[in-house]
Motif scaffolding. Structure first.
Motif, short mmCIF file in Angstrom:
data_model
loop_
_atom_site.label_atom_id
_atom_site.label_comp_id
_atom_site.label_asym_id
_atom_site.label_seq_id
_atom_site.Cartn_x
_atom_site.Cartn_y
_atom_site.Cartn_z
N ALA A 135 -73.34 -34.29 70.64
CA ALA A 135 -72.18 -33.45 70.88
C ALA A 135 -71.98 -33.22 72.38
O ALA A 135 -72.94 -33.23 73.17
CB ALA A 135 -72.36 -32.10 70.17
N ILE A 136 -70.73 -33.03 72.78
CA ILE A 136 -70.42 -32.66 74.16
C ILE A 136 -71.06 -31.30 74.46
O ILE A 136 -70.90 -30.35 73.69
CB ILE A 136 -68.90 -32.58 74.37
CG1 ILE A 136 -68.28 -33.98 74.26
CG2 ILE A 136 -68.56 -31.96 75.73
CD1 ILE A 136 -66.75 -33.98 74.32
N GLN A 137 -71.76 -31.22 75.56
CA GLN A 137 -72.37 -29.95 75.96
C GLN A 137 -71.37 -29.12 76.75
O GLN A 137 -71.01 -29.45 77.88
CB GLN A 137 -73.63 -30.22 76.81
CG GLN A 137 -74.73 -30.95 76.04
CD GLN A 137 -75.15 -30.20 74.78
OE1 GLN A 137 -75.56 -29.04 74.84
NE2 GLN A 137 -75.04 -30.85 73.63
N TYR A 138 -70.88 -28.08 76.10
CA TYR A 138 -69.85 -27.23 76.68
C TYR A 138 -69.92 -25.88 75.99
O TYR A 138 -70.33 -25.80 74.82
CB TYR A 138 -68.46 -27.87 76.48
CG TYR A 138 -67.33 -27.09 77.09
CD1 TYR A 138 -67.10 -27.11 78.45
CD2 TYR A 138 -66.46 -26.35 76.28
CE1 TYR A 138 -66.04 -26.39 79.00
CE2 TYR A 138 -65.40 -25.63 76.82
CZ TYR A 138 -65.20 -25.66 78.19
OH TYR A 138 -64.16 -24.95 78.73
N GLU A 139 -69.55 -24.84 76.69
CA GLU A 139 -69.58 -23.50 76.10
C GLU A 139 -68.29 -23.28 75.30
O GLU A 139 -67.34 -22.65 75.78
CB GLU A 139 -69.73 -22.44 77.21
CG GLU A 139 -70.06 -21.07 76.67
CD GLU A 139 -70.36 -20.06 77.76
OE1 GLU A 139 -70.17 -18.86 77.49
OE2 GLU A 139 -70.76 -20.47 78.87
N TRP A 140 -68.28 -23.81 74.09
CA TRP A 140 -67.10 -23.70 73.24
C TRP A 140 -66.92 -22.26 72.77
O TRP A 140 -67.88 -21.52 72.62
CB TRP A 140 -67.24 -24.60 72.02
CG TRP A 140 -67.41 -26.05 72.34
CD1 TRP A 140 -68.56 -26.78 72.28
CD2 TRP A 140 -66.40 -26.96 72.81
NE1 TRP A 140 -68.34 -28.08 72.66
CE2 TRP A 140 -67.02 -28.22 73.00
CE3 TRP A 140 -65.04 -26.83 73.08
CZ2 TRP A 140 -66.32 -29.34 73.44
CZ3 TRP A 140 -64.34 -27.94 73.53
CH2 TRP A 140 -64.97 -29.18 73.70
N SER A 141 -65.67 -21.90 72.54
CA SER A 141 -65.36 -20.57 72.01
C SER A 141 -65.75 -20.49 70.54
O SER A 141 -66.00 -21.51 69.88
CB SER A 141 -63.86 -20.28 72.15
OG SER A 141 -63.46 -20.38 73.50
N GLU A 142 -65.77 -19.28 70.01
CA GLU A 142 -65.99 -19.11 68.58
C GLU A 142 -64.87 -19.78 67.81
O GLU A 142 -63.73 -19.87 68.27
CB GLU A 142 -66.03 -17.61 68.22
CG GLU A 142 -67.18 -16.84 68.82
CD GLU A 142 -67.14 -15.37 68.44
OE1 GLU A 142 -66.31 -15.02 67.57
OE2 GLU A 142 -67.91 -14.59 69.01
N ARG A 143 -65.20 -20.24 66.60
CA ARG A 143 -64.19 -20.92 65.79
C ARG A 143 -63.08 -19.96 65.37
O ARG A 143 -61.91 -20.32 65.32
CB ARG A 143 -64.84 -21.56 64.56
CG ARG A 143 -63.91 -22.45 63.77
CD ARG A 143 -64.68 -23.36 62.83
NE ARG A 143 -65.42 -22.62 61.83
CZ ARG A 143 -64.91 -22.26 60.65
NH1 ARG A 143 -63.66 -22.56 60.35
NH2 ARG A 143 -65.64 -21.61 59.77
N LYS A 144 -63.46 -18.72 65.06
CA LYS A 144 -62.48 -17.72 64.65
C LYS A 144 -61.77 -17.15 65.88
O LYS A 144 -62.42 -16.74 66.85
CB LYS A 144 -63.15 -16.59 63.88
CG LYS A 144 -63.82 -17.02 62.58
CD LYS A 144 -62.79 -17.43 61.54
CE LYS A 144 -63.45 -17.76 60.22
NZ LYS A 144 -62.47 -18.21 59.20
N ILE A 145 -60.47 -17.11 65.84
CA ILE A 145 -59.68 -16.60 66.96
C ILE A 145 -59.41 -15.11 66.74
O ILE A 145 -58.89 -14.72 65.69
CB ILE A 145 -58.35 -17.36 67.09
CG1 ILE A 145 -58.63 -18.84 67.41
CG2 ILE A 145 -57.47 -16.74 68.18
CD1 ILE A 145 -57.38 -19.70 67.43
N HIS A 146 -59.79 -14.31 67.72
CA HIS A 146 -59.55 -12.87 67.65
C HIS A 146 -58.19 -12.56 68.28
O HIS A 146 -57.90 -12.98 69.40
CB HIS A 146 -60.66 -12.11 68.38
CG HIS A 146 -62.02 -12.35 67.79
ND1 HIS A 146 -62.41 -11.83 66.59
CD2 HIS A 146 -63.06 -13.10 68.25
CE1 HIS A 146 -63.64 -12.21 66.31
NE2 HIS A 146 -64.06 -12.99 67.30
N ILE A 147 -57.37 -11.83 67.56
CA ILE A 147 -56.01 -11.53 68.01
C ILE A 147 -55.97 -10.14 68.63
O ILE A 147 -56.43 -9.17 68.02
CB ILE A 147 -55.03 -11.62 66.84
CG1 ILE A 147 -55.09 -13.01 66.20
CG2 ILE A 147 -53.61 -11.32 67.30
CD1 ILE A 147 -54.34 -13.12 64.90
#
Length: 237
Positions: A135-147
């Motif tokens: 996998a690409i090593q990156y600080e991905w955001s959480e899958r769930k988007i907070h509105i």
């Protein structure tokens, strides 16, 4: 890893001669579709099994948008399976090998008769596992988007025939195409996250709600009861 080479077409650029965000999304979708088709586990194969891959979410990071007539290479690879989830990365590189955009995505394997998630078929896993990469090593955001914030409601958008894909649902990229219309004119997208909640079909009405944050805009495309079809979050300047 699977890749294909292309050239940025006039039909894929905006008024600044840069590749549009919906065109970026189309390239990513085309790449993983080409891989599946070339491995003989594509749309027709899954249709006969009454199964399909459905995109649950993705995050796309834009380093720069390629320009008109640039030569690009689009790449993709699966990197994990877990239950009924499949995980896949993407890159778009220029002729010098520099990454213009990269992405992470989460897919759900679906039983299209029951319209519910199903454990990924062993035959499908056996084809993909030999071509998996790290996998690409990156600080991905959480899958769930907070509105956050107070929404501004916009006029409903009708799902029309040009929005529909081979699953008879609204194409993943078309949600982004609709949502982009609510961005400020001078907004420069640096990343986008999309969470797909339920599939819109021909004749549905999308009710947009626009939330403006300090460094981005979140658009919820929902039904009349405010149940989201998709949540799209743009981050940028």
């Amino acid at each position: 890893m699977y890749d294909f080479k292309s050239r940025v077409r006039y039909s894929e650029v905006n008024s600044e001669r840069q590749l549009t965000l919906p065109a970026v999304v189309d390239y990513l979708q085309n790449c993983c579709t080409f891989q599946s088709e070339d491995m003989n586990i594509g749309v027709e194969y899954l249709e006969k099994r009454h199964e399909a891959w459905v995109l649950s979410s993705w995050e796309i990071v834009i380093n720069r948008c390629p320009k008109l007539a640039e030569h690009i290479t689009v790449s993709t690879w699966p990197y994990n399976f877990k239950g009924f989830y499949g995980y896949r990365n993407f890159t778009i590189k220029d002729e010098a090998g520099e990454i213009c955009a990269f992405a992470n995505s989460v897919w759900v394997y679906m039983d299209t008769d029951a319209m519910r998630p199903a454990r990924i078929a062993k035959e499908v896993q056996d084809v993909y596992i030999p071509v998996m990469n790290d996998a690409i090593q990156y600080e991905w955001s959480e899958r769930k988007i907070h509105i956050e914030g107070t929404p501004v409601e916009k006029e409903p958008v009708l799902v029309q025939r040009f929005h529909i894909d081979t699953n008879h649902h609204m194409n993943n990229g078309k949600y982004i195409l609709v949502a982009e219309e609510y961005l400020p004119e001078d907004f420069k997208t640096e990343s986008i996250r999309v969470e797909y909640k339920k599939a819109a079909v021909l004749g549905d009405l999308l009710y947009p709600e626009v939330y403006t944050q300090q460094n981005g805009v979140t658009i919820v495309l929902a039904d009349a009861q405010k149940v989201p079809y998709a949540i799209i979050q743009f981050r940028g300047k």
